[in-house]
Write a protein that holds these residues in place. Sequence first.
Motif, PDB file in Angstrom:
ATOM      1  N   THR A 130      53.568  10.883 -46.007  1.00  0.00           N
ATOM      2  CA  THR A 130      54.242  11.679 -44.978  1.00  0.00           C
ATOM      3  C   THR A 130      53.769  11.285 -43.583  1.00  0.00           C
ATOM      4  O   THR A 130      54.560  11.303 -42.632  1.00  0.00           O
ATOM      5  N   TYR A 131      52.500  10.926 -43.456  1.00  0.00           N
ATOM      6  CA  TYR A 131      51.976  10.466 -42.165  1.00  0.00           C
ATOM      7  C   TYR A 131      52.658   9.161 -41.761  1.00  0.00           C
ATOM      8  O   TYR A 131      53.088   9.001 -40.611  1.00  0.00           O
ATOM      9  N   ALA A 132      52.802   8.232 -42.711  1.00  0.00           N
ATOM     10  CA  ALA A 132      53.468   6.964 -42.427  1.00  0.00           C
ATOM     11  C   ALA A 132      54.944   7.186 -42.102  1.00  0.00           C
ATOM     12  O   ALA A 132      55.487   6.551 -41.184  1.00  0.00           O
ATOM     13  N   ILE A 137      59.396   7.370 -38.201  1.00  0.00           N
ATOM     14  CA  ILE A 137      60.468   8.134 -37.542  1.00  0.00           C
ATOM     15  C   ILE A 137      60.241   8.169 -36.041  1.00  0.00           C
ATOM     16  O   ILE A 137      61.184   7.997 -35.254  1.00  0.00           O
ATOM     17  N   ASN A 138      58.997   8.377 -35.623  1.00  0.00           N
ATOM     18  CA  ASN A 138      58.697   8.370 -34.186  1.00  0.00           C
ATOM     19  C   ASN A 138      58.939   6.996 -33.574  1.00  0.00           C
ATOM     20  O   ASN A 138      59.409   6.889 -32.432  1.00  0.00           O
ATOM     21  N   LEU A 139      58.637   5.946 -34.310  1.00  0.00           N
ATOM     22  CA  LEU A 139      58.895   4.581 -33.834  1.00  0.00           C
ATOM     23  C   LEU A 139      60.385   4.356 -33.655  1.00  0.00           C
ATOM     24  O   LEU A 139      60.819   3.775 -32.649  1.00  0.00           O
TER      25      LEU A 139
END
Length: 143
Positions: A130-132, A137-139
Amino acid sequence: MEALTVVDWLTWSFFSVMIAGFVVGVVVGLTGMGGGALMTPALIFLGVGDTATVVTADLTAAAVYKTGGAIVHKREGSPNMQLAKWLILGSVPTALLGPYLVDFFTDSPEQLDKVLKLAIGFALLLAAATYAARLYINLLRVR
């Protein structure tokens, strides 16, 4: 009863826990990932205690620290109470149900150790995934 000297404290376990604490602190500072998610597996891997003891100590410490943090944030008016409500509704019943589930799936202390390690491994993989995904998604959002 013999008094412990400084030399008695300076053991491999002492230094390994100190180093693990330092590394976990640096990683938490850089990534924001929870310390318990990293320190608990580190302590288990280092063989500091049996799995149930390490998990219990982590949960007890987290309950104290997070309660204090919640009180401070509530005084400052900074928490999103709607989000907090949903987090509480999802986590508290599951936390209360957890020991019964572990007891249901285990018959012996060895099996308890295996089930707890498996659950911790699964939780770490899920947290990493989930962190990745969040980073990805932010990228995409930045592009």
